[in-house]
Design an enzyme around this catalytic site. Structure first.
Site, short mmCIF file in Angstrom:
data_model
loop_
_atom_site.label_atom_id
_atom_site.label_comp_id
_atom_site.label_asym_id
_atom_site.label_seq_id
_atom_site.Cartn_x
_atom_site.Cartn_y
_atom_site.Cartn_z
N SER A 1 43.29 48.62 50.49
CA SER A 1 43.92 47.32 50.24
C SER A 1 45.30 47.21 50.91
O SER A 1 45.71 46.14 51.34
CB SER A 1 44.00 47.03 48.75
OG SER A 1 44.57 48.11 48.06
N ASP B 1 32.22 44.16 45.14
CA ASP B 1 32.80 45.43 44.69
C ASP B 1 33.41 45.13 43.33
O ASP B 1 34.44 44.46 43.24
CB ASP B 1 33.88 45.92 45.67
CG ASP B 1 34.55 47.21 45.17
OD1 ASP B 1 34.14 47.73 44.10
OD2 ASP B 1 35.48 47.69 45.84
N GLU C 1 43.76 41.73 50.37
CA GLU C 1 42.85 42.02 51.50
C GLU C 1 42.48 40.77 52.28
O GLU C 1 41.51 40.76 53.03
CB GLU C 1 41.60 42.74 50.99
CG GLU C 1 41.93 44.11 50.39
CD GLU C 1 40.70 44.91 50.00
OE1 GLU C 1 39.61 44.33 49.91
OE2 GLU C 1 40.85 46.12 49.79
N LYS D 1 36.37 56.59 52.89
CA LYS D 1 37.79 56.27 53.12
C LYS D 1 38.49 57.59 53.43
O LYS D 1 38.54 58.48 52.57
CB LYS D 1 38.41 55.67 51.86
CG LYS D 1 37.90 54.28 51.46
CD LYS D 1 38.41 53.94 50.06
CE LYS D 1 38.23 52.48 49.70
NZ LYS D 1 38.47 52.25 48.25
P1 PGA Z 1 41.90 50.13 47.17
O1 PGA Z 1 40.61 49.26 46.87
O2 PGA Z 1 42.07 50.28 48.62
O3 PGA Z 1 42.98 49.33 46.50
O4 PGA Z 1 41.67 51.44 46.47
C1 PGA Z 1 39.56 49.10 47.74
C2 PGA Z 1 38.27 49.33 47.04
O5 PGA Z 1 38.20 49.52 45.81
O6 PGA Z 1 37.24 49.33 47.72
ZN ZN Z 2 35.85 49.83 45.99
#
Ligand code: PGA
Ligand code: ZN
Length: 404
Positions: free
Chosen positions: A359, A236, A200, A329
């Protein structure tokens, strides 16, 4: 009526180099919209399935053969009808036939097409009651990576610059400056070691979790002094990723639930943490409630893997007093319809929302419109890399158009 004239789905790559899907929806009027879907690495177990078992090629085949014929002629402005068709053709609760990422790409592309047809920005199409596009989210900017987003890093997944300011032209540079200062601090701490960046855009270094928090807190304090913006440390933990057999496992010790609650509460006070995501594993609503009871008056306690953007899980969390905020999300639930259902429930229950990247991202800016349209308290986004900057720059554009 914004009748769908044609739909196309194709393979593209995300920022990790993994295949994902993009959709283009064209309307009878000639207006069209295109959107790609991101992918997670530390996915929650309660998320919809990103792709069917055969991956992106199978998703594309199923969408072309079974879904697109049913979408032609549907009124794309009727979001429930368009997204409902996706769910109806899929027929499973976790979108395992068409794939959650197909649903996200199609749903966002359709909304983008309707916005283009009306000559309006996407955020306005998504706007919840009372949202006029003049309120902007603060920035949750990932500055140091660990967990599943970094090889050789700490257990905690993300060390965050939480820049709380209603003006993106102040919050964004403050978060970026914190990232820079943290890089300098890491270089001083490990003068002869290579310093890399994770999925990220945050730094990757061989620090322990608490040492990372200490360095982050220092960088935030310096950025505050320099820029006079309220930037404070955030985390996080993505705690499910280092939870096994009933214990939270760190490199030098392991903690039971009570120990973990006490540890994170101590960190909040020692380092002035104001953003705390997934401090407890994804099925422990009571453990979350203990954290919220202890520190929820001075930090956002945010459920990501706990809720996976699902309204039913958020309702359970509200009843349990598990959190004071929910991460949003789109591809955790598939469509914008499901996403907005959860956003509306959060508003009714006074849970703050934080609109988030994944991510693995695509270099597109539509996430900023979701954040502005839903009145999000914050936009969670990496700070470096074209796929992250695309979202920050779109937020800046919206702020210049309508902003403070
Ligand atoms: P991910 O992680 O996009 O790999 O699921 C992001 C998060 O946990 O906030
Ligand atoms: Zn998260």
């Amino acid at each position: 009526m914004s009748a769908v004239r044609s739909v196309a789905v194709d393979l593209i790559y995300d920022s990790r180099g993994h295949p994902t899907i993009e959709a283009t929806v064209a309307l009878q009027s000639g207006a069209s919209g295109r959107a790609g879907a991101p992918s997670g690495a530390s996915t929650g177990v309660h998320e919809v399935q990103a792709f069917p078992a055969g991956g992106v090629p199978e998703a594309i085949r199923v969408v072309r053969e079974r879904l697109i014929p049913r979408l032609l002629g549907v009124d794309a402005a009727d979001r429930a009808a368009f997204d409902g068709t996706i769910h109806a053709v899929d027929g499973t609760p976790n979108l395992s036939v068409v794939g959650g990422n197909s649903a996200t790409a199609l749903s966002v592309a359709a909304a983008t097409a309707v916005a283009a047809e009306r000559g309006e920005p996407l955020w306005r199409l998504l706007a919840r009651p009372g949202i006029d596009g003049r309120r902007f989210p603060s920035i949750v900017g990932n500055s140091l990576n660990g967990g599943k987003h970094a090889i050789g890093g700490p257990e905690f997944q993300e060390f965050i610059a939480f820049a709380e300011d209603p003006d993106p032209s102040r919050s964004i540079p403050a978060a970026i400056r914190t990232h820079q200062l943290l890089g300098e601090a890491l270089h001083r701490r490990f003068p002869s070691a290579a310093l890399g960046r994770g999925d990220e855009g945050g730094w990757v270094a061989a620090v322990g979790s608490e040492e990372g928090v200490a360095l982050l807190a220092e960088a935030c304090a310096r950025a505050r002094d320099e820029l006079h913006v309220e930037v404070h440390p955030g985390l996080d933990l993505a705690a499910s990723e280092f939870f096994a057999d009933g214990r939270y496992r760190y490199r030098d010790r392991s903690l039971d639930r009570d120990g973990q609650v006490a540890f994170v509460a101590e960190l909040v006070d020692r380092y002035g943490i104001r953003y705390l995501e997934d401090p407890i594993e994804q099925d422990d609503f009571e453990g979350f409630a203990a954290v919220t009871k202890a520190v929820g008056d001075r930090t956002l306690v945010v459920g990501d893997d706990l809720y996976t953007t699902r309204a039913d899980r958020l309702a359970r969390g509200v009843a349990a007093g598990a959190t004071n905020a929910v991460l949003i999300k789109v591809n955790q639930v598939g469509t914008l319809t499901e996403t907005l259902r959860t956003v509306d429930l959060a508003a009714a229950d006074r849970q703050a929302t934080v609109t988030s990247h994944r991510s693995g991202e695509v270099p597109e800016g539509w996430l900023a419109h979701v954040a502005v349209g839903t009145g999000a308290r914050a936009l969670k986004c990496g700070l470096l890399g074209g796929e992250r900057v695309a979202k920050l720059n779109e937020l800046l554009r919206l702020a210049r158009l309508h902003g403070p």
